[in-house]
Design a protein around this motif. Structure first.
Motif, PDB file in Angstrom:
ATOM      1  N   ILE A  41      17.715 -28.502  17.771  1.00 63.02           N
ATOM      2  CA  ILE A  41      17.147 -28.922  16.484  1.00 63.02           C
ATOM      3  C   ILE A  41      18.210 -29.826  15.875  1.00 63.02           C
ATOM      4  CG2 ILE A  41      16.164 -28.086  14.323  1.00 63.02           C
ATOM      5  CD1 ILE A  41      16.407 -25.240  15.851  1.00 63.02           C
ATOM      6  N   PRO A  42      17.924 -31.113  15.696  1.00 63.98           N
ATOM      7  CA  PRO A  42      19.010 -32.035  15.374  1.00 63.98           C
ATOM      8  C   PRO A  42      19.610 -31.866  13.984  1.00 63.98           C
ATOM      9  CG  PRO A  42      16.924 -33.200  15.499  1.00 63.98           C
ATOM     10  CD  PRO A  42      16.644 -31.802  15.903  1.00 63.98           C
ATOM     11  N   GLU A  43      18.882 -31.308  13.013  1.00 66.36           N
ATOM     12  CA  GLU A  43      19.519 -31.130  11.704  1.00 66.36           C
ATOM     13  C   GLU A  43      18.919 -29.962  10.958  1.00 66.36           C
ATOM     14  OE1 GLU A  43      18.986 -34.423   9.110  1.00 66.36           O
ATOM     15  OE2 GLU A  43      16.949 -34.768   9.751  1.00 66.36           O
ATOM     16  N   ALA A  44      19.663 -29.529   9.944  1.00 60.05           N
ATOM     17  CA  ALA A  44      19.236 -28.382   9.169  1.00 60.05           C
ATOM     18  C   ALA A  44      17.981 -28.720   8.376  1.00 60.05           C
ATOM     19  CB  ALA A  44      20.347 -27.969   8.213  1.00 60.05           C
ATOM     20  N   ALA A  46      17.053 -28.112   5.616  1.00 62.55           N
ATOM     21  CA  ALA A  46      17.436 -27.639   4.294  1.00 62.55           C
ATOM     22  C   ALA A  46      16.530 -28.225   3.235  1.00 62.55           C
ATOM     23  CB  ALA A  46      18.868 -28.045   4.016  1.00 62.55           C
ATOM     24  N   LEU A  47      16.327 -29.512   3.340  1.00 63.49           N
ATOM     25  CA  LEU A  47      15.642 -30.216   2.276  1.00 63.49           C
ATOM     26  C   LEU A  47      14.211 -30.548   2.613  1.00 63.49           C
ATOM     27  CD1 LEU A  47      18.350 -32.613   0.942  1.00 63.49           C
ATOM     28  CD2 LEU A  47      17.305 -30.673  -0.170  1.00 63.49           C
ATOM     29  N   PRO A  66       6.455 -22.589   7.982  1.00 66.53           N
ATOM     30  CA  PRO A  66       7.801 -22.094   7.677  1.00 66.53           C
ATOM     31  C   PRO A  66       8.679 -23.217   7.135  1.00 66.53           C
ATOM     32  CG  PRO A  66       7.512 -22.281  10.049  1.00 66.53           C
ATOM     33  CD  PRO A  66       6.202 -22.628   9.426  1.00 66.53           C
ATOM     34  N   GLY A  68      12.617 -23.420   6.304  1.00 71.55           N
ATOM     35  CA  GLY A  68      13.844 -22.625   6.341  1.00 71.55           C
ATOM     36  C   GLY A  68      13.457 -21.201   6.681  1.00 71.55           C
ATOM     37  N   ALA A  69      13.944 -20.252   5.882  1.00 73.42           N
ATOM     38  CA  ALA A  69      13.660 -18.856   6.168  1.00 73.42           C
ATOM     39  C   ALA A  69      12.453 -18.352   5.382  1.00 73.42           C
ATOM     40  CB  ALA A  69      14.877 -17.997   5.846  1.00 73.42           C
ATOM     41  N   ASP A  93       6.485 -11.052  -3.592  1.00 72.24           N
ATOM     42  CA  ASP A  93       6.966 -11.731  -2.373  1.00 72.24           C
ATOM     43  C   ASP A  93       5.987 -11.748  -1.205  1.00 72.24           C
ATOM     44  OD1 ASP A  93       9.200 -12.300  -3.696  1.00 72.24           O
ATOM     45  OD2 ASP A  93      10.513 -10.890  -2.658  1.00 72.24           O
ATOM     46  N   THR A  95       2.969 -13.574   0.979  1.00 75.41           N
ATOM     47  CA  THR A  95       2.718 -14.989   1.229  1.00 75.41           C
ATOM     48  C   THR A  95       1.317 -15.346   0.730  1.00 75.41           C
ATOM     49  OG1 THR A  95       4.154 -14.965   3.128  1.00 75.41           O
ATOM     50  CG2 THR A  95       2.591 -16.764   2.989  1.00 75.41           C
ATOM     51  N   ARG A 145      12.082 -30.277  -0.584  1.00 78.18           N
ATOM     52  CA  ARG A 145      12.514 -29.466  -1.722  1.00 78.18           C
ATOM     53  C   ARG A 145      13.052 -30.413  -2.786  1.00 78.18           C
ATOM     54  NH1 ARG A 145      15.617 -24.656   0.467  1.00 78.18           N
ATOM     55  NH2 ARG A 145      13.506 -24.172   1.107  1.00 78.18           N
ATOM     56  N   ALA A 147      15.537 -31.605  -5.396  1.00 75.57           N
ATOM     57  CA  ALA A 147      16.972 -31.333  -5.593  1.00 75.57           C
ATOM     58  C   ALA A 147      17.255 -30.938  -7.035  1.00 75.57           C
ATOM     59  CB  ALA A 147      17.792 -32.550  -5.227  1.00 75.57           C
TER      60      ALA A 147
ATOM     61  N   THR B  66      22.987 -30.101  -2.499  1.00 74.74           N
ATOM     62  CA  THR B  66      21.709 -29.654  -1.965  1.00 74.74           C
ATOM     63  C   THR B  66      21.790 -29.318  -0.481  1.00 74.74           C
ATOM     64  OG1 THR B  66      21.186 -31.978  -1.843  1.00 74.74           O
ATOM     65  CG2 THR B  66      20.140 -30.738  -3.592  1.00 74.74           C
ATOM     66  N   GLU B  70      23.390 -25.480   3.500  1.00 75.11           N
ATOM     67  CA  GLU B  70      22.472 -25.467   4.627  1.00 75.11           C
ATOM     68  C   GLU B  70      23.108 -26.063   5.867  1.00 75.11           C
ATOM     69  OE1 GLU B  70      21.619 -26.153   1.598  1.00 75.11           O
ATOM     70  OE2 GLU B  70      19.935 -24.838   1.124  1.00 75.11           O
ATOM     71  N   PHE B  74      23.651 -24.313   9.294  1.00 75.46           N
ATOM     72  CA  PHE B  74      23.188 -24.947  10.527  1.00 75.46           C
ATOM     73  C   PHE B  74      24.293 -24.920  11.577  1.00 75.46           C
ATOM     74  CE2 PHE B  74      22.593 -28.879  13.036  1.00 75.46           C
ATOM     75  CZ  PHE B  74      21.361 -28.603  13.580  1.00 75.46           C
TER      76      PHE B  74
ATOM     77  N   LEU C 324      12.295 -14.052   8.997  1.00 76.62           N
ATOM     78  CA  LEU C 324      10.987 -14.648   8.699  1.00 76.62           C
ATOM     79  C   LEU C 324       9.886 -13.838   9.374  1.00 76.62           C
ATOM     80  CD1 LEU C 324       9.920 -17.083   7.143  1.00 76.62           C
ATOM     81  CD2 LEU C 324       9.887 -18.350   9.277  1.00 76.62           C
ATOM     82  N   GLN C 327       9.394 -10.638   7.587  1.00 80.27           N
ATOM     83  CA  GLN C 327       8.639 -10.855   6.356  1.00 80.27           C
ATOM     84  C   GLN C 327       7.141 -10.909   6.673  1.00 80.27           C
ATOM     85  OE1 GLN C 327       9.588 -10.970   3.290  1.00 80.27           O
ATOM     86  NE2 GLN C 327       7.820 -11.866   2.259  1.00 80.27           N
ATOM     87  N   GLU C 331       4.173  -8.382   5.414  1.00 86.06           N
ATOM     88  CA  GLU C 331       2.918  -8.760   4.782  1.00 86.06           C
ATOM     89  C   GLU C 331       1.731  -8.144   5.494  1.00 86.06           C
ATOM     90  OE1 GLU C 331       2.748 -12.955   4.464  1.00 86.06           O
ATOM     91  OE2 GLU C 331       4.598 -12.855   3.294  1.00 86.06           O
TER      92      GLU C 331
END
Lengths: 147, 360, 404
Positions: A41-44, A46-47, A66, A68-69, A93, A95, A145, A147, B66, B70, B74, C324, C327, C331
């Motif tokens: 997976i080339p990057e997080a 995160a955003l 999904p 992130g987590a 919490d 879904t 997300r 910022a 931000t 993460e 990662f 995940l 979770q 549910e």
């Protein structure tokens, strides 16, 4: 010990030193090389995260993906607009999911309802859903997300 | 012979033979305190590890509020051996500070700062300050809860400096509060400004060590019948192989620490959350943190914090200029030993108190 | 026409004295002895009224104390209180002037309530407007200081309904407020501060307070627990319970002390609620046992997955994917527990199995993390052995170096 044995022994020692030293070096080089190779997976995520095909998401429907987590929900309003929110109900919490019959985002656990702007409009949820940005690149929905 | 041809080729362009020749003649004193000679080299080795692992981390790290957390997450969860690289970077930082302190106090107690090594001491002390600076600026970079609040508290101390305090605080934080601006700023210091200065200073420090050789403690010098006859061993290979031994052992220890005690990442920093209980700086700043807790609110009409910060500043200045302040007499040397012991005791007691307060 | 807009303390005291003067001398003497107390009561009333929603709307003492012009400030009779309030609060045209959104049906509702019916029959012991809302310090319901605000309303009802001596007069129990305090609803309200959590009025109504009838219990609970109610209504239980005259949800869950229902309620052993009607025999017994087995299996899988994920986390591993999946499994557990209310094995089993699969995925993620940890340690072991061999050889080499 004779003098003839001494250089031979030193030779063995140097050879062993080289062998073990090589092993030590290898156990440094191997992790570094693996680290340098790009991960699967080339990057997080995160955003932003990919939320599948935009075409496949018909008006008045939604999709949970999904992010992130945690799960996120991307919906297409009956008017055809794409919107994305955190899919974690602000009550307990669970879904949330999209209910085409209500035209609302709905939580099955305690019948909480959010309108198409993520505002809690019925049932127990105490707060609105966190909004995300939904954009389309090519045919891919990208949720971002804020910022 | 091919080897000879290459040597000749290089020697024509770079005086390699001269360097090797001087190294071949370099000797290191060998006596019962020689173990302390290894801490300088150890600090250098750990510095190099930091440069290496730091460069590796830079491949994946992203310096923004931000994404910083993460991206570190990662690194430790998705990048193969990322956990190892990150944990080694964190652990080696701590060992490097410890090793630098050991080096400083050994040089102090063995009086290695004496003429003509004043500049070696001064550059070394500046390097210690830089090391602490590395620690402080690097601590915030994962942008987790503890580092965020520790940085907020740590930069607050800067505000107590008279006159320039406010400006210094804003300079460090890149604004009025710890924000993403602080992160990019400290990141810049951590990976560009500090390494550039540190590399230059290390080169200067090493050049001086090379120029003057290892200092022989006065007590050893006196015991030897003739100052010139202190026992010594060749740098190549005797000393260097011992160095190599210590480095390899520390490397193994680092790997074990990283595997069994991976550096925690914790929760992502939330600037609007209340500070969690038990916020404290890294252990090497604990003594300052504890001292500030114990000073009375006002000392002689001045704010106690200001007085304490001023006293620490003066202490650091005195330590920096130690070789210029201390005379050559045996009496002056014993004053230095007592002062050094007092400083070491103070640092240990304050750190101990802080650790005890933190323990549940 | 002159209107007194504010009743300050001095004025109320003056009114009180006038009352005294108009009575016969003997009574006046007796009352004068109590003047100090009367003054404090009057002062308190005046002080409280300053912060009253009616004072803010520009009303004066005389709005309720109708004989104030004649200097009479007697409290209205208890049986007359509700009709008095209703003269304004039942008048839509009048109330609109203050707040067009205000409801005006309170008195009509009150008359249908247990309180209202008794009151109308002349029994002044039951609650009327001012018993819940206060008399001189009436606040809006959404004002947190109001006695009927969500956090206060149980205590307000409890003043009577938690008082055993008082309730004994009506042949009623006084346990409801205490029972409610032990419920999940109380925990949601008090501990989590969720002001949408149900209090007395959510199920009984406020002005029309009365116990919900047998048939309407599910409707009341369905205000929040819609999914369970829908499933229940579609199930064969509904007709059976109706035929038996059983109060739907209450049969298993009780009323005021609603607890978080444990999985052990499902079953045919002691302590299970199903045993009220079922035993282990027959198809229903087998279905109940099967549902319980799946519930327990899911719970066990969840606990095991959580345990291994926690262990991996404590060892410094990040197990986001496992979390995940866990979770998701949680549910499905919530939903499968809701699906128990369908009283049928098939839809329940599907969701429970999906939950079980998710819990297994979480467990596998945890196991993978633990294996990875093992691999790391083995790798470290190999590297350490190499380093040790190197160090030993190096040491031998150093020892064999030619003397300096």
């Amino acid at each position: 010990m004779t003098h003839a044995e001494e250089p031979a022994r030193r030779g063995v020692l140097n050879w062993l030193l080289g062998l073990w030293g090589g092993g030590v070096l290898a156990s440094i080089v191997y992790p570094v090389a693996r680290y340098l190779a790009p991960p699967d997976i080339p990057e997080a995520a995160a955003l932003s995260t990919n939320a599948g095909s935009a075409q496949a998401l018909a008006p008045n429907s939604g999709r949970v993906v999904p992010f992130g987590a945690r799960p996120a929900i991307v919906i297409r309003t009956p008017a055809g607009e794409l919107r994305a929110f955190s899919a974690t109900c602000t009550h307990l919490d669970c879904t949330v999911q999209y209910r085409p019959d209500l035209q609302r985002i709905w939580c099955a656990c305690h019948n909480g309802e959010y309108d198409l702007n993520g505002r809690n409009v019925a049932g127990p949820p105490p707060r609105p859903l966190d909004p995300y940005d939904a954009n389309v690149t090519g045919d891919e929905i990208v949720i971002t997300r804020r910022a | 012979m091919t080897d000879g041809r290459w040597r000749a080729w290089i020697d024509e362009r770079f005086p390699l033979d001269d360097v090797l020749e001087s190294l071949r003649h370099k000797r290191v004193p060998h006596h019962r305190y020689s173990i302390w000679y290894y801490f300088g080299g150890m600090t250098l080795f750990l510095f190099l590890i930091q440069v290496g692992t730091g460069a590796l981390l830079l491949l994946y790290y992203r310096p923004s509020a931000t994404e910083a957390y993460e991206s570190v997450q990662f690194i430790v969860s998705r990048v193969p051996f990322g956990w190892l690289v990150r944990s080694i970077h964190a652990w080696a930082a701590n060992l490097m500070v410890a090793s630098a302190f050991a080096h400083l106090f050994s040089v102090l107690f063995l009086h290695a700062y004496r003429r003509p090594r004043e500049l070696t001491w001064i550059s070394g002390f500046l390097l210690l300050l830089l090391t602490l600076g590395f620690g402080f600026t690097g601590y915030l970079l994962p942008w987790n809860e503890v580092s965020f609040f520790a940085t907020r508290v740590g930069t607050d101390i800067a505000a107590t400096v008279p006159v320039v305090g406010e400006g210094l605080l804003r300079f460090l934080r890149g604004g009025d509060d710890v924000t993403g601006a602080t992160l990019t700023r400290l990141f810049g210091f951590h990976v560009a400004v500090l390494p550039a200065v540190a590399t230059a200073l290390v080169a200067f420090h090493l050049l001086l060590v090379q120029r003057h050789g290892m200092s022989v403690p006065p007590s050893i010098e006196q015991r030897a019948a003739d100052p010139g006859t202190v026992r010594s061993i060749p740098f190549l290979p005797h000393f260097l192989l011992r160095d190599l031994f210590a480095w390899t052992a520390v490397l193994a220890a680092l790997a074990a620490l990283a595997t069994f005690f991976p550096w925690e990442l914790g929760a992502k920093a939330d600037p609007f959350a209340p500070a969690p209980a038990g916020i404290r700086p890294e252990w090497y700043f604990l003594w300052a943190f504890e001292t500030l807790k114990h000073v009375p609110p006002t000392v002689a009409g001045l704010s106690g914090e200001v007085v304490a910060v001023a006293a620490m500043g003066l202490g650091a200045l005195a330590a920096l200029l130690l070789p210029l302040l201390a005379g050559e007499s045996p009496r002056a040397r014993s004053v230095v030993v007592w002062a050094g012991a007092a400083a070491l005791l103070f640092l240990s007691v304050m750190t101990g108190l802080a650790l005890r307060a933190a323990a549940p | 026409m002159t209107t007194v807009r504010w009743c300050d303390g001095a004025m109320v005291r003056r009114c009180a004295r006038q009352c005294v003067v108009q009575r016969c001398a003997l009574v006046a003497c007796l009352l004068l002895a109590a003047d100090a107390r009367a003054q404090t009561t009057a002062d308190a009333a005046a002080a409280a009224f300053k912060d009253d929603v009616h004072a803010a709307a520009g009303l004066a003492c005389s709005a309720c104390h109708r004989s104030a012009a004649a200097g009479m400030y007697d409290a209205p009779a208890r049986t007359a209180t509700a009709p008095l309030c209703a003269t304004c609060h039942g008048d839509a045209a009048y109330m609109r002037k203050f707040d067009p959104q205000l409801r005006v049906d309170q008195f009509a509702q009150y008359r249908t309530s247990g309180h209202g019916k008794r009151m109308e029959a002349g029994d002044g012991r039951v609650a009327t407007c001012n018993d819940c809302h206060g008399a001189h310090g009436v606040r809006r319901v959404r004002d947190a200081r109001s006695p009927v605000a969500p956090l206060n309303v149980v205590a307000t009802c409890g003043r009577c309904h938690g008082d055993a001596a008082r309730m004994a007069l009506f042949g009623r129990q006084a346990t409801a407020p205490e029972e409610w305090s032990a419920s999940v609803h109380a925990a949601a309200l008090v501990k989590r501060g969720d002001t949408s959590a149900p209090t007395c009025v959510s199920c009984h109504g406020s002005h029309g307070a009365t116990p919900p009838g047998v048939a309407s219990v599910a409707n009341v609970c369905a205000q929040c627990h819609l999914r369970e109610a829908e499933l229940f209504r579609a199930s064969p239980k509904r007709d059976i319970f109706e035929a038996l005259g059983q109060a739907e949800c209450l049969v298993c869950h009780g009323n005021h002390r609603i607890e978080s229902p444990p999985d052990s309620w499902v079953g045919v052993q002691e302590g299970a609620v199903c045993t009220q009607c079922h035993d282990a025999t027959g198809d229903s017994g087998a279905a109940i046992v099967d549902i319980r087995r799946r519930l327990d299996g899911l719970q066990a899988a969840l606990s095991a997955a959580d345990a291994i994920l926690t262990r991996a986390e404590h060892a410094g591993m990040l197990v986001d994917e496992g979390r995940l999946a866990l979770q998701t499994a949680r549910e499905h557990q919530v939903q499968s527990r809701a699906l128990v209310h369908a009283f049928a094995a098939a839809p329940f089993a599907k969701t429970a199995d999906e939950g079980l699969a998710a819990a297994r995925r979480a467990h596998e993620a945890g196991e993978a993390a633990m294996r990875e940890l093992q691999v790391r340690r083995q790798g470290l072991g190999v590297a350490t052995l190499l380093v040790l061999a190197f160090l030993v050889t190096l040491w031998a080499k150093i020892r064999r170096l030619p003397p300096a």
